[in-house]
Design a protein around this motif. Sequence first.
Motif, mmCIF file in Angstrom:
data_model
loop_
_atom_site.group_PDB
_atom_site.id
_atom_site.type_symbol
_atom_site.label_atom_id
_atom_site.label_comp_id
_atom_site.label_asym_id
_atom_site.label_seq_id
_atom_site.Cartn_x
_atom_site.Cartn_y
_atom_site.Cartn_z
ATOM 1 N N TYR A 34 -28.601 47.832 -47.897
ATOM 2 C CA TYR A 34 -28.766 48.482 -49.320
ATOM 3 C C TYR A 34 -30.126 48.267 -49.298
ATOM 4 O O TYR A 34 -30.423 49.024 -49.724
ATOM 5 C CB TYR A 34 -27.748 47.526 -50.353
ATOM 6 C CG TYR A 34 -26.027 48.269 -50.741
ATOM 7 C CD1 TYR A 34 -26.001 49.324 -50.804
ATOM 8 C CD2 TYR A 34 -25.569 47.454 -49.821
ATOM 9 C CE1 TYR A 34 -24.494 50.043 -51.069
ATOM 10 C CE2 TYR A 34 -24.015 48.326 -49.908
ATOM 11 C CZ TYR A 34 -23.826 49.450 -49.949
ATOM 12 O OH TYR A 34 -22.477 49.363 -50.202
ATOM 13 N N LEU A 59 -18.655 46.943 -52.274
ATOM 14 C CA LEU A 59 -19.805 46.695 -50.887
ATOM 15 C C LEU A 59 -19.548 47.685 -50.545
ATOM 16 O O LEU A 59 -20.249 48.162 -49.170
ATOM 17 C CB LEU A 59 -20.940 45.785 -51.430
ATOM 18 C CG LEU A 59 -21.430 45.210 -52.329
ATOM 19 C CD1 LEU A 59 -22.841 43.863 -52.131
ATOM 20 C CD2 LEU A 59 -22.520 45.931 -53.286
ATOM 21 N N LYS A 103 -20.856 51.889 -46.769
ATOM 22 C CA LYS A 103 -21.916 50.623 -46.331
ATOM 23 C C LYS A 103 -22.822 51.993 -45.754
ATOM 24 O O LYS A 103 -22.467 52.038 -44.783
ATOM 25 C CB LYS A 103 -21.024 49.329 -45.735
ATOM 26 C CG LYS A 103 -22.289 48.750 -45.186
ATOM 27 C CD LYS A 103 -22.193 47.145 -44.688
ATOM 28 C CE LYS A 103 -21.222 47.609 -43.295
ATOM 29 N NZ LYS A 103 -22.529 47.681 -42.385
#
Length: 233
Positions: free
Chosen positions: A49, A227, A231
């Motif tokens: 991220y 998350l 992704k």
Amino acid sequence: MTENSLFGPLTPLDLIALVVLVICWLAIGWLTEHPPAHRPSMGKLMESYRREWMRQLVTRQPRIFDSAMVDGLRQSTTFFASTALIAIGGGLALIANPKPLTDIASDFAFAQGPALLWEARIITAVLFGANAFLKFVWSHRLFSYAAIAMAAVPNEPDDPLAYPRAAQAAQININAAKSFNRGLRSVYFALATLSWLLGPAALIVTTLFTTAMLWRREFASESRRALLENKPD
């Protein structure tokens, strides 16, 4: 009898508890930063991220949001570094005068021991606090470097240096986050070490509990599941 042993006031159970503490601290740190490929940790997921953040930075105009994000991260490291420094000072004050603790412990038969034993227990917590302080300071420094690297990313997405410099900024950002997470782990284990004041059995229990809690947050939390969806590559 304890004071004349090979390891001073430390009993065999104290030594076992100390070994368990160090092994768990090192093991959960290594596992978090080197997770299995099929089960990435929160830290590993956040690395992707952070790289995506820097890729989006290239085309985002103006970049006020990005600078505010880095400023917030630096403030977090400053807060934790200051807290760690205060805790170190308190620990050193107790080492200089452990009598308040020994007076309290005298009410509990299982927590009694010579003053040197109490000092060893407090020193261990202080060492974790000192390690946390150093990690937070270095993290703060790295986030400053990341901010400079981000500022060096060209405004034009077509510039051949835009994405390579964004990748460099992402890597520095990732290194800063690693140092910050290492500092947080030291804080967790410093808190666990305080249970040693109640005896070595308490230290073993809280060390295992802390390790399990960190494992769950890194590998089995709801935030991690969130998350994993969509992704970045």
